[in-house]
Design a protein around this motif. Structure first.
Motif, PDB file in Angstrom:
ATOM      1  N   ASN A  37       2.319  -3.317  -7.817  1.00  0.00           N
ATOM      2  CA  ASN A  37       3.215  -3.889  -6.805  1.00  0.00           C
ATOM      3  C   ASN A  37       3.135  -3.114  -5.496  1.00  0.00           C
ATOM      4  N   GLU A  93       1.827  -4.807  -2.111  1.00  0.00           N
ATOM      5  CA  GLU A  93       2.703  -4.803  -0.938  1.00  0.00           C
ATOM      6  C   GLU A  93       1.957  -4.274   0.282  1.00  0.00           C
ATOM      7  N   ASP A 133       1.129  -6.529   3.561  1.00  0.00           N
ATOM      8  CA  ASP A 133       1.687  -6.107   4.842  1.00  0.00           C
ATOM      9  C   ASP A 133       0.609  -5.771   5.873  1.00  0.00           C
TER      10      ASP A 133
END
Length: 70
Positions: A27, A31, A35
């Motif tokens: 995760n 992420e 991003d």
């Protein structure tokens, strides 16, 4: 003997990790990828359409393939 998740044949060694640790790390990596590198969060403004797109993401699929089923 551990077996390959893909072909089912035995392997001499297998990476060992806790499923929770894998999910936490996966995760965090995902992420960072989303991003910093993915253009779609900036292009798709509708949340539901973005979630639909993300469910088909090949990077997310790669991370799902690596999970240990313990």
């Amino acid at each position: 003997m551990a077996k390959c998740k893909f072909c089912g044949q035995g392997v001499r060694t297998a990476p060992e990790f806790h499923l929770a640790c894998w999910e936490q790390r996966a995760n965090k990596v995902m992420e960072g990828f989303c991003d910093e590198y993915c253009r779609f969060p900036r292009e798709i403004k509708d949340h539901d359409n973005l979630i639909e797109h993300c469910s088909e993401c090949v990077a997310a699929e790669l991370l799902r393939m690596g999970g240990n089923e313990v």
